[in-house]
Design a protein around this motif. Structure first.
Motif, PDB file in Angstrom:
ATOM      1  N   GLU A 161      38.322  60.653 -34.499  1.00 37.32           N
ATOM      2  CA  GLU A 161      38.992  59.926 -33.424  1.00 37.32           C
ATOM      3  C   GLU A 161      39.546  58.618 -33.965  1.00 37.32           C
ATOM      4  O   GLU A 161      39.080  58.092 -34.976  1.00 37.32           O
ATOM      5  CB  GLU A 161      38.024  59.663 -32.264  1.00 37.32           C
ATOM      6  CG  GLU A 161      37.609  60.941 -31.569  1.00 37.32           C
ATOM      7  CD  GLU A 161      36.752  60.694 -30.351  1.00 37.32           C
ATOM      8  OE1 GLU A 161      37.134  61.152 -29.258  1.00 37.32           O
ATOM      9  OE2 GLU A 161      35.691  60.042 -30.489  1.00 37.32           O
ATOM     10  N   THR A 162      40.566  58.108 -33.279  1.00 38.36           N
ATOM     11  CA  THR A 162      41.212  56.856 -33.668  1.00 38.36           C
ATOM     12  C   THR A 162      41.090  55.883 -32.514  1.00 38.36           C
ATOM     13  O   THR A 162      41.367  56.240 -31.365  1.00 38.36           O
ATOM     14  CB  THR A 162      42.695  57.090 -34.002  1.00 38.36           C
ATOM     15  OG1 THR A 162      42.787  58.058 -35.053  1.00 38.36           O
ATOM     16  CG2 THR A 162      43.369  55.797 -34.439  1.00 38.36           C
ATOM     17  N   LEU A 163      40.680  54.671 -32.822  1.00 38.28           N
ATOM     18  CA  LEU A 163      40.516  53.630 -31.808  1.00 38.28           C
ATOM     19  C   LEU A 163      41.510  52.517 -32.094  1.00 38.28           C
ATOM     20  O   LEU A 163      41.449  51.881 -33.152  1.00 38.28           O
ATOM     21  CB  LEU A 163      39.078  53.099 -31.831  1.00 38.28           C
ATOM     22  CG  LEU A 163      38.756  51.902 -30.942  1.00 38.28           C
ATOM     23  CD1 LEU A 163      39.097  52.177 -29.487  1.00 38.28           C
ATOM     24  CD2 LEU A 163      37.284  51.529 -31.085  1.00 38.28           C
ATOM     25  N   LEU A 164      42.441  52.300 -31.172  1.00 34.07           N
ATOM     26  CA  LEU A 164      43.430  51.230 -31.291  1.00 34.07           C
ATOM     27  C   LEU A 164      43.039  50.112 -30.332  1.00 34.07           C
ATOM     28  O   LEU A 164      42.988  50.312 -29.121  1.00 34.07           O
ATOM     29  CB  LEU A 164      44.832  51.752 -30.963  1.00 34.07           C
ATOM     30  CG  LEU A 164      45.969  50.731 -30.870  1.00 34.07           C
ATOM     31  CD1 LEU A 164      46.075  49.884 -32.135  1.00 34.07           C
ATOM     32  CD2 LEU A 164      47.288  51.434 -30.570  1.00 34.07           C
ATOM     33  N   VAL A 165      42.753  48.931 -30.895  1.00 31.54           N
ATOM     34  CA  VAL A 165      42.346  47.774 -30.102  1.00 31.54           C
ATOM     35  C   VAL A 165      43.531  46.819 -30.028  1.00 31.54           C
ATOM     36  O   VAL A 165      44.063  46.400 -31.060  1.00 31.54           O
ATOM     37  CB  VAL A 165      41.134  47.044 -30.731  1.00 31.54           C
ATOM     38  CG1 VAL A 165      40.684  45.904 -29.847  1.00 31.54           C
ATOM     39  CG2 VAL A 165      39.999  48.028 -30.986  1.00 31.54           C
ATOM     40  N   VAL A 166      43.942  46.477 -28.798  1.00 31.57           N
ATOM     41  CA  VAL A 166      45.054  45.554 -28.587  1.00 31.57           C
ATOM     42  C   VAL A 166      44.519  44.338 -27.843  1.00 31.57           C
ATOM     43  O   VAL A 166      43.962  44.472 -26.758  1.00 31.57           O
ATOM     44  CB  VAL A 166      46.185  46.216 -27.774  1.00 31.57           C
ATOM     45  CG1 VAL A 166      47.344  45.244 -27.575  1.00 31.57           C
ATOM     46  CG2 VAL A 166      46.663  47.493 -28.448  1.00 31.57           C
ATOM     47  N   ALA A 167      44.672  43.173 -28.455  1.00 36.11           N
ATOM     48  CA  ALA A 167      44.118  41.954 -27.853  1.00 36.11           C
ATOM     49  C   ALA A 167      45.033  40.768 -28.136  1.00 36.11           C
ATOM     50  O   ALA A 167      45.385  40.535 -29.290  1.00 36.11           O
ATOM     51  CB  ALA A 167      42.724  41.678 -28.413  1.00 36.11           C
ATOM     52  N   PRO A 168      45.431  40.023 -27.104  1.00 35.59           N
ATOM     53  CA  PRO A 168      46.271  38.849 -27.330  1.00 35.59           C
ATOM     54  C   PRO A 168      45.506  37.678 -27.929  1.00 35.59           C
ATOM     55  O   PRO A 168      46.098  36.772 -28.507  1.00 35.59           O
ATOM     56  CB  PRO A 168      46.787  38.509 -25.935  1.00 35.59           C
ATOM     57  CG  PRO A 168      45.781  39.091 -25.005  1.00 35.59           C
ATOM     58  CD  PRO A 168      45.201  40.285 -25.686  1.00 35.59           C
ATOM     59  N   ALA A 169      44.183  37.683 -27.794  1.00 32.74           N
ATOM     60  CA  ALA A 169      43.333  36.629 -28.353  1.00 32.74           C
ATOM     61  C   ALA A 169      42.130  37.294 -29.005  1.00 32.74           C
ATOM     62  O   ALA A 169      41.885  38.490 -28.826  1.00 32.74           O
ATOM     63  CB  ALA A 169      42.883  35.673 -27.253  1.00 32.74           C
TER      64      ALA A 169
END
Length: 200
Positions: free
Chosen positions: A100-108
């Motif tokens: 599985e692939t986990l993409l984490v998107v965070a502005p901070a």
């Protein structure tokens, strides 16, 4: 942002590092999910849910014929009463496994509890990608990082548009070594079953 606007944005960004960086990151994303047959998890922070990127990846998955790009949006405040595509909670990160692939998107910089969950998912074998400020502990946990520092020329939303569009491109170079045998056979089959060129 539609394809025409993305194309115009790419023209404006020609000669900058952003085009190469977003294409490399998108290639890593696509290469990871395609080589494993899917299993893309997308998560943000309690304050920022990347639902817009999720929608664009679903579109790109359909347009490019790459269903593996369609993500599961993992939400911090998911409730069982939410529609199915919005009801996946953080417990899904605990179930993440190899392939599985986990993409984490965070502005901070994400808070420690999220980083711990992501780190656990990596230890369980998941491939981790990070799109955000490029500071804190998350980049050290991630296999691939695309840093979008605060105050850079592009904001996080614009970078997400470039990444999703690049991930859906069929002409992306394969990020990992040689193409798989199945990919070569599929390409040969397409060539053999294509209609002959028109003769005038």
């Amino acid at each position: 942002m539609d394809a025409v606007r993305v194309a115009l944005l790419r023209e404006v960004l020609a000669g900058t590092e952003w085009l190469g960086a977003t294409r490399r990151f998108a290639g890593a994303l696509r290469g990871s999910v395609v080589s494993h047959g899917g299993g893309l998890l997308l998560v943000g922070t309690p304050e920022y849910e990347p639902w817009h990127l999720a929608a664009h990846l679903v579109d790109e998955a359909a347009w490019s014929g790459t269903p593996e790009l369609a993500p599961t949006l993992v939400r911090h405040d998911a409730r069982p009463s939410d529609p199915a595509h919005l009801a996946v909670g953080l417990g899904r990160l605990e179930a993440a496994r190899r392939g599985e692939t986990l993409l984490v998107v965070a502005p901070a910089t994400p808070a420690a509890p999220l980083v711990e969950r992501v780190s656990d998912a990596r230890r369980a074998g998941a491939t981790v990608l990070s799109l955000g400020p490029g500071q804190g502990e998350l980049p050290s946990v991630a296999h691939e990082v695309l840093a979008v520092p605060e105050g850079s020329e592009l904001d996080l939303d614009t970078v997400q548009h470039l990444v999703s569009a690049a991930a859906g491109e069929n002409a992306l170079p394969t990020p990992r070594g040689r193409r798989r045998f199945r990919d070569r056979v599929a390409r040969l089959a397409e060539h053999l079953t294509a209609p002959p060129p028109a003769r005038w």
